[in-house]
Write an enzyme that holds these catalytic residues in place. Structure first.
Site, PDB file in Angstrom:
ATOM      1  N   TYR A  59     -13.969   0.320   3.237  1.00  0.00           N
ATOM      2  CA  TYR A  59     -12.690   0.720   2.293  1.00  0.00           C
ATOM      3  C   TYR A  59     -11.968   2.092   1.391  1.00  0.00           C
ATOM      4  CZ  TYR A  59     -12.278  -4.547   2.746  1.00  0.00           C
ATOM      5  OH  TYR A  59     -11.804  -5.983   3.078  1.00  0.00           O
ATOM      6  N   LEU A  80      -0.792 -13.439  -0.318  1.00  0.00           N
ATOM      7  CA  LEU A  80       0.306 -13.528  -0.280  1.00  0.00           C
ATOM      8  C   LEU A  80       0.913 -12.309   1.421  1.00  0.00           C
ATOM      9  CD1 LEU A  80       0.013 -12.714  -3.675  1.00  0.00           C
ATOM     10  CD2 LEU A  80       1.208 -14.556  -3.160  1.00  0.00           C
ATOM     11  N   ARG A 113      -0.050 -10.104   2.539  1.00  0.00           N
ATOM     12  CA  ARG A 113       0.335  -7.846   2.016  1.00  0.00           C
ATOM     13  C   ARG A 113       1.441  -8.322   1.477  1.00  0.00           C
ATOM     14  NH1 ARG A 113      -2.159  -9.680   6.556  1.00  0.00           N
ATOM     15  NH2 ARG A 113      -4.222  -9.096   7.521  1.00  0.00           N
ATOM     16  N   GLY A 114       2.129  -9.039  -0.013  1.00  0.00           N
ATOM     17  CA  GLY A 114       2.494  -9.326  -0.451  1.00  0.00           C
ATOM     18  C   GLY A 114       4.251  -8.926   0.575  1.00  0.00           C
ATOM     19  N   SER A 167       5.157 -12.318  -1.759  1.00  0.00           N
ATOM     20  CA  SER A 167       4.877 -12.625  -3.632  1.00  0.00           C
ATOM     21  C   SER A 167       6.232 -12.908  -3.272  1.00  0.00           C
ATOM     22  CB  SER A 167       4.626 -10.887  -3.147  1.00  0.00           C
ATOM     23  OG  SER A 167       5.521 -10.431  -2.917  1.00  0.00           O
TER      24      SER A 167
END
Length: 334
Positions: free
Chosen positions: A58, A211, A213-214, A217
């Protein structure tokens, strides 16, 4: 909010009922604010979150160094409660390109040595290869991690994004604490074969992408502009008609959330929490306000009528588009 605990399988550690996925603080979702990221990590620890999830790839090590910096600056009691889960094996180029996976035993130990240094710790709590190396039997990769456990450099062995057969082979090699895999209202592929297998073998689940990746959300809109470095700009579920279809699912979910007086994100996370005590959702908050919202899911109780309404609004298989682009889907066993 009362932080509860869950155990990662029969061989893993006891952790907070929600974990913090730290990837977005370093990569794949556009620019992140370093100071806010560290403040969010500290707020999570203060709230009782113990499980911090990262990968050595990452930001090509950036995320591990960020977590290490946050842990060094945290109060001793909070620092000692933190359990760090690390994924390894993904090969990256200087330009950020993806070059494959390396699960050879020598590479496993090499990756671990670098992670220990970047994190500033003497052991890694849960260690796992990010994706199966097709050229290396899982027995060899897991066997190398087991040697790190014996030497004291790793506490528990995990898996990531593998299928039922690989899970069985790995578990026959060494005790496996948990499988990290995507699981959400719109990513339910584990329910048919993988989840029954982990439950049979006493292996926990750390669920990422709760979620999506949003996407679910409640904050994502169809007109949102995504930067070139944002993974979602090439994710099938965020494209054109797929996105419009998926946001319609979110609006159906929003009606249920509003009836309960909670946010869409909270009801989506609460749904994952409701799936079993052996599942620990990872929330990808990289800001304190989003963390606070996610933690609020711990206070949401879903009764049978709520669950039925959610199933009707977002039935299995309702999402449009794969969860990764085709090239990355090829590396998934699930």
């Amino acid at each position: 909010m009362t932080m509860r605990t869950r155990t990662l399988g029969t061989t893993g550690p006891q952790v907070s009922a929600l974990g913090l996925g730290c990837m977005g603080m370093s990569a794949l979702y556009g620019e992140a604010d370093r100071a806010e990221s560290i403040a969010t990590l500290h707020a999570a620890l203060e709230a009782g979150v113990t499980l911090l999830d990262t990968g050595d790839f990452y930001g090509m090590g950036h995320n591990e160094m960020l977590i290490g910096e946050a842990l060094r600056a945290a109060p001793a009691a909070r620092r000692e409660q933190a359990l760090v889960s690390v994924k390894f094996g993904a090969l990256r180029g200087p330009d950020g390109s993806w070059l494959g996976y390396d699960g050879r035993p020598a590479a496993v130990k090499n990756f671990a040595a670098h992670s220990l240094q970047r994190l500033g710790v003497d052991h890694i709590d849960v260690y796992r290869i990010a994706r199966l190396d097709p050229d290396v039997p899982i027995e060899e990769t897991v066997g190398a991690i087991a040697e790190l456990v014996e030497a004291g450099y790793v506490r528990h062995i995990g898996l990531s994004e593998v299928g039922a057969d690989t899970i069985r082979r790995a578990a026959a090699t060494a005790p496996i604490s948990d499988l990290q895999i995507e699981y959400s209202l719109i990513s339910r592929g584990i329910e048919n074969e993988i989840l029954p297998t982990t439950r049979e073998l006493g292996i926990g689940i750390t669920a990422y992408g709760v979620l999506s990746r949003g996407l679910i959300s409640g904050h994502f809109t169809a007109d949102r502009q995504l930067g070139a470095g944002d993974f979602r700009a090439m994710s099938p579920r965020f494209q054109g008609d797929n996105l419009r279809h998926n946001l319609n699912l979110v609006e159906a979910l929003r009606k249920i959330a509003e009836q309960k007086g909670v946010s869409v994100a909270q009801i989506a996370i609460a749904w994952v929490l409701s799936r079993g005590e052996d599942i620990v959702p990872l929330v990808g908050a990289r800001r304190r306000d989003r963390l606070t919202e996610a933690l609020g899911a711990l206070d949401v109780t879903l009764d049978s009528s709520d669950l039925a309404a959610i199933e009707e609004a977002v039935p299995p298989g309702a999402a449009a588009g794969d969860r990764y682009p085709a090239a990355q889907m090829a590396h998934l066993e699930s």
